[in-house]
Motif scaffolding. Structure first.
Motif, PDB file in Angstrom:
ATOM      1  N   ASP A  36       0.840  -1.207   0.000  1.00 14.51           N
ATOM      2  CA  ASP A  36       0.000   0.000   0.000  1.00 14.51           C
ATOM      3  C   ASP A  36       0.873   1.255   0.000  1.00 14.51           C
ATOM      4  O   ASP A  36       0.649   2.189  -0.775  1.00 14.51           O
ATOM      5  N   TRP A  55      -1.628   4.372  -9.047  1.00 13.05           N
ATOM      6  CA  TRP A  55      -3.000   4.651  -8.641  1.00 13.05           C
ATOM      7  C   TRP A  55      -3.165   4.237  -7.182  1.00 13.05           C
ATOM      8  O   TRP A  55      -2.717   3.167  -6.780  1.00 13.05           O
ATOM      9  N   ASN A 113      -5.039   2.966  -3.746  1.00 12.83           N
ATOM     10  CA  ASN A 113      -6.138   2.052  -3.436  1.00 12.83           C
ATOM     11  C   ASN A 113      -6.969   2.542  -2.255  1.00 12.83           C
ATOM     12  O   ASN A 113      -6.699   3.590  -1.661  1.00 12.83           O
ATOM     13  N   ASP A 114      -7.987   1.753  -1.899  1.00 10.43           N
ATOM     14  CA  ASP A 114      -8.884   2.095  -0.794  1.00 10.43           C
ATOM     15  C   ASP A 114      -8.125   2.286   0.509  1.00 10.43           C
ATOM     16  O   ASP A 114      -8.466   3.183   1.303  1.00 10.43           O
ATOM     17  N   ASN A 163     -15.642   6.089  -5.924  1.00 12.97           N
ATOM     18  CA  ASN A 163     -14.945   5.294  -6.932  1.00 12.97           C
ATOM     19  C   ASN A 163     -15.923   4.922  -8.044  1.00 12.97           C
ATOM     20  O   ASN A 163     -17.126   4.825  -7.806  1.00 12.97           O
ATOM     21  N   ALA A 172     -13.319  -3.923  -3.949  1.00 13.38           N
ATOM     22  CA  ALA A 172     -12.103  -3.665  -4.726  1.00 13.38           C
ATOM     23  C   ALA A 172     -12.449  -3.502  -6.198  1.00 13.38           C
ATOM     24  O   ALA A 172     -13.332  -4.174  -6.725  1.00 13.38           O
ATOM     25  N   TRP A 229     -11.046   7.947  -8.932  1.00 13.93           N
ATOM     26  CA  TRP A 229     -11.534   8.486  -7.664  1.00 13.93           C
ATOM     27  C   TRP A 229     -11.977   9.939  -7.834  1.00 13.93           C
ATOM     28  O   TRP A 229     -11.398  10.682  -8.631  1.00 13.93           O
TER      29      TRP A 229
END
Length: 214
Positions: free
Chosen positions: A17, A26, A28-29, A91, A99, A104
């Protein structure tokens, strides 16, 4: 192996992460969710009670919920109707699985004005998804039958395919900072440049390292 780098409130960041922040990648969450956690727990504690930062996972649940009752039951502990500002990371994933997606944007609910502001670094690309989230929240925030407008706001534009998550984080931060100089969150369109984004990626990496005790 993908070891945990930082456990912070409800966020868990692994090495993979954090590597996304070093770019060009990019986000992620997990990274955006951590940033929102940090804003709520430390960076903008002065806005506690007035602002709420909704994680990407919860925003996705809101978008995909099958009924207003499901939304209300899930969100009741957050006391959203009492908040002045609600920040949501949106998203473009259209599937129920959390996922996924490729873009975003930031959705901000302004209770005083009873409207949503949508900040999209790709000129309204996420507008259908933002409107879906807003529509799911209408009755929960204002009561059955009440409608809320969604306004596409002027927003700094990204210049590549991967920085949208950083724009969400930076836009949120700048909007919250603007509250300190007045009552209405405002966002300048010329503040965020590519150099600014690059610098912010490095700052978030250093912050995570500091919080992890490294």
């Amino acid at each position: 192996m993908d070891p945990v780098v930082l456990s912070y409130h409800d966020s868990l960041l692994r090495r993979s992460d954090v590597a996304l922040l070093r770019g060009p990648h990019w986000l992620n969450d997990q990274v955006i969710g951590f940033a929102f956690e940090y804003f709520a727990a430390e960076r903008f504690t002065a806005l506690s009670g007035a602002a709420c930062f909704i994680s990407p996972e919860v925003t996705h649940f809101i978008k995909c919920a099958t009924s207003p009752q499901e939304v209300a039951t899930f969100l009741a502990p957050l006391e959203l109707p009492a908040r002045r500002w609600i920040f949501l990371a949106v998203n473009d994933n259209r599937h129920h699985a959390a996922a996924g997606g490729s873009h975003w944007s930031l959705l901000l609910y302004r209770a005083d004005e009873r409207r949503f502001s949508h900040y999209d670094s790709q000129a309204g690309c996420n507008s259908p998804d933002a409107r879906r989230v807003a529509g799911q929240l209408e009755s929960f925030l204002l009561g059955a039958g009440r409608r809320v407008s969604v306004v596409e706001e002027p927003c700094p534009a990204q210049h590549n395919s991967y920085d949208c998550g950083m724009y969400v984080i930076c836009n949120t931060e700048l909007l919250c900072e603007s509250v300190g100089t007045g009552d209405t969150p405002r966002l300048g369109t010329d503040t965020i440049t590519q150099d600014y984004i690059t610098r912010k990626r490095a700052e978030w990496c250093r912050l995570i390292q500091s919080l992890a005790g490294g």
